[in-house]
Design a protein around this motif. Structure first.
Motif, mmCIF file in Angstrom:
data_model
loop_
_atom_site.group_PDB
_atom_site.id
_atom_site.type_symbol
_atom_site.label_atom_id
_atom_site.label_comp_id
_atom_site.label_asym_id
_atom_site.label_seq_id
_atom_site.Cartn_x
_atom_site.Cartn_y
_atom_site.Cartn_z
ATOM 1 N N LYS A 121 0.815 -1.206 0.000
ATOM 2 C CA LYS A 121 0.000 0.000 0.000
ATOM 3 C C LYS A 121 0.851 1.259 0.000
ATOM 4 N N THR A 122 2.149 1.081 -0.043
ATOM 5 C CA THR A 122 3.110 2.198 0.043
ATOM 6 C C THR A 122 2.739 3.151 1.169
ATOM 7 N N THR A 123 2.467 2.579 2.309
ATOM 8 C CA THR A 123 2.042 3.368 3.459
ATOM 9 C C THR A 123 2.852 2.975 4.689
ATOM 10 N N VAL A 124 3.218 3.990 5.449
ATOM 11 C CA VAL A 124 3.890 3.781 6.727
ATOM 12 C C VAL A 124 3.007 4.373 7.811
ATOM 13 N N TYR A 125 2.857 3.641 8.891
ATOM 14 C CA TYR A 125 2.009 4.063 9.983
ATOM 15 C C TYR A 125 2.851 4.366 11.230
ATOM 16 N N LEU A 126 2.362 5.277 12.011
ATOM 17 C CA LEU A 126 2.962 5.543 13.315
ATOM 18 C C LEU A 126 1.847 5.475 14.349
ATOM 19 N N GLN A 127 1.831 4.378 15.093
ATOM 20 C CA GLN A 127 0.864 4.209 16.161
ATOM 21 C C GLN A 127 1.442 4.837 17.422
ATOM 22 N N MET A 128 0.727 5.809 17.971
ATOM 23 C CA MET A 128 1.223 6.538 19.138
ATOM 24 C C MET A 128 0.294 6.277 20.315
ATOM 25 N N ASN A 129 0.810 5.634 21.327
ATOM 26 C CA ASN A 129 0.043 5.328 22.530
ATOM 27 C C ASN A 129 0.613 6.101 23.713
ATOM 28 N N SER A 130 -0.165 6.154 24.763
ATOM 29 C CA SER A 130 0.253 6.838 25.999
ATOM 30 C C SER A 130 0.826 8.217 25.690
ATOM 31 N N MET A 131 0.076 8.960 24.925
ATOM 32 C CA MET A 131 0.552 10.278 24.507
ATOM 33 C C MET A 131 0.737 11.200 25.705
ATOM 34 N N ASN A 132 1.807 11.971 25.670
ATOM 35 C CA ASN A 132 2.035 12.994 26.681
ATOM 36 C C ASN A 132 2.163 14.355 26.003
ATOM 37 N N PHE A 133 2.295 15.398 26.800
ATOM 38 C CA PHE A 133 2.269 16.755 26.247
ATOM 39 C C PHE A 133 3.447 17.033 25.326
ATOM 40 N N GLU A 134 4.509 16.296 25.512
ATOM 41 C CA GLU A 134 5.663 16.440 24.621
ATOM 42 C C GLU A 134 5.302 16.051 23.190
ATOM 43 N N GLY A 135 4.230 15.298 23.055
ATOM 44 C CA GLY A 135 3.800 14.854 21.736
ATOM 45 C C GLY A 135 3.113 15.921 20.901
ATOM 46 N N THR A 136 2.836 17.073 21.492
ATOM 47 C CA THR A 136 2.242 18.162 20.723
ATOM 48 C C THR A 136 3.273 18.706 19.749
ATOM 49 N N ALA A 137 2.996 18.529 18.472
ATOM 50 C CA ALA A 137 3.978 18.893 17.450
ATOM 51 C C ALA A 137 3.352 18.706 16.082
ATOM 52 N N VAL A 138 4.040 19.219 15.093
ATOM 53 C CA VAL A 138 3.728 18.862 13.712
ATOM 54 C C VAL A 138 4.582 17.646 13.374
ATOM 55 N N TYR A 139 3.941 16.617 12.891
ATOM 56 C CA TYR A 139 4.632 15.384 12.567
ATOM 57 C C TYR A 139 4.831 15.295 11.050
ATOM 58 N N TYR A 140 6.055 14.986 10.688
ATOM 59 C CA TYR A 140 6.417 14.876 9.278
ATOM 60 C C TYR A 140 6.910 13.464 8.978
ATOM 61 N N CYS A 141 6.563 12.970 7.813
ATOM 62 C CA CYS A 141 7.215 11.764 7.342
ATOM 63 C C CYS A 141 8.196 12.159 6.238
ATOM 64 N N ALA A 142 9.237 11.361 6.118
ATOM 65 C CA ALA A 142 10.308 11.684 5.185
ATOM 66 C C ALA A 142 10.925 10.399 4.669
ATOM 67 N N ALA A 143 11.643 10.508 3.569
ATOM 68 C CA ALA A 143 12.222 9.322 2.929
ATOM 69 C C ALA A 143 13.688 9.545 2.622
ATOM 70 N N THR A 144 14.452 8.479 2.806
ATOM 71 C CA THR A 144 15.872 8.519 2.475
ATOM 72 C C THR A 144 16.326 7.156 1.994
ATOM 73 N N ARG A 145 17.411 7.170 1.240
ATOM 74 C CA ARG A 145 18.023 5.906 0.824
ATOM 75 C C ARG A 145 19.393 5.705 1.450
ATOM 76 N N SER A 146 19.891 6.739 2.100
ATOM 77 C CA SER A 146 21.245 6.614 2.646
ATOM 78 C C SER A 146 21.422 7.555 3.825
ATOM 79 N N GLY A 147 22.486 7.318 4.560
ATOM 80 C CA GLY A 147 22.792 8.166 5.702
ATOM 81 C C GLY A 147 22.152 7.657 6.973
ATOM 82 N N SER A 148 22.432 8.350 8.038
ATOM 83 C CA SER A 148 21.884 7.973 9.335
ATOM 84 C C SER A 148 20.386 8.211 9.373
ATOM 85 N N VAL A 149 19.636 7.203 9.783
ATOM 86 C CA VAL A 149 18.178 7.321 9.754
ATOM 87 C C VAL A 149 17.654 8.257 10.842
#
Length: 121
Positions: free
Chosen positions: A74-102
Motif C-alpha cells: 500500500k506504500t504506506t507507513v504508519y505511526l501508532q502513538m500510545n500513551s501520549m504525553n504533552f511532549e507529543g504536541t507537534a507537527v509530525y512529518y514523514c520523510a524518505a531517504t536511501r542513505s545516511g543515518s536514519v
C-alpha cells in the motif's frame, strides 16, 4: 517520491493516535521512511523510522509507546502513538531517504507536508 502525512488531531494525554504516510513512486520499498516532529519553538527531531525490510528505529523518548510499521503493497507507513504525553504536541512529518543515518533529518531527501498533533489535558 511524494509523501502525504495524515491522521493528526486532538488527543487527550494518555490517549492514542495513528498517523499515516502514503508515498507515491515505484521505488517506495527501497526507501527508509522516517517520522519526525517539531514542537512549538523546538528543533525538528527524530521519532521513528522503518527500513524497507522492516527494521525499526525509535527515539528513546517514544520507545515502548510508539510503533512504526509499513505496508509496502500500500506504500504506506504508519505511526501508532500510545500513551501520549504533552511532549507529543507537534507537527509530525514523514520523510524518505536511501542513505545516511536514519536518525538525522539531514539524511532525508523527501518530506511530506506535516500533520498537527495536539495533546490536551
Amino acid at each position: 517520491v511524494q509523501l502525504q502525512a495524515s491522521g493528526g488531531g486532538l488527543v487527550q494525554a494518555g490517549g492514542s493516535l495513528r498517523l499515516s504516510c502514503v508515498a507515491s513512486g515505484r521505488t517506495f520499498s527501497s526507501y527508509v521512511i522516517g517520522w519526525f516532529r517539531q514542537g512549538p519553538g523546538k528543533e525538528r527531531e527524530f521519532v521513528a523510522a522503518s527500513s524497507w525490510y522492516s527494521s525499526t528505529y525509535y527515539a528513546d523518548s517514544v520507545k515502548g509507546r510508539f510503533t512504526i510499521s509499513r505496508d509496502n503493497t500500500k506504500t504506506t507507513v504508519y505511526l501508532q502513538m500510545n500513551s501520549m504525553n504533552f511532549e507529543g504536541t507537534a507537527v509530525y512529518y514523514c520523510a524518505a531517504t536511501r542513505s545516511g543515518s536514519v536518525v538525522r533529518k539531514e539524511s532525508y531527501v523527501y518530506w511530506g507536508q506535516g500533520t498537527q498533533v495536539t495533546v490536551s489535558s
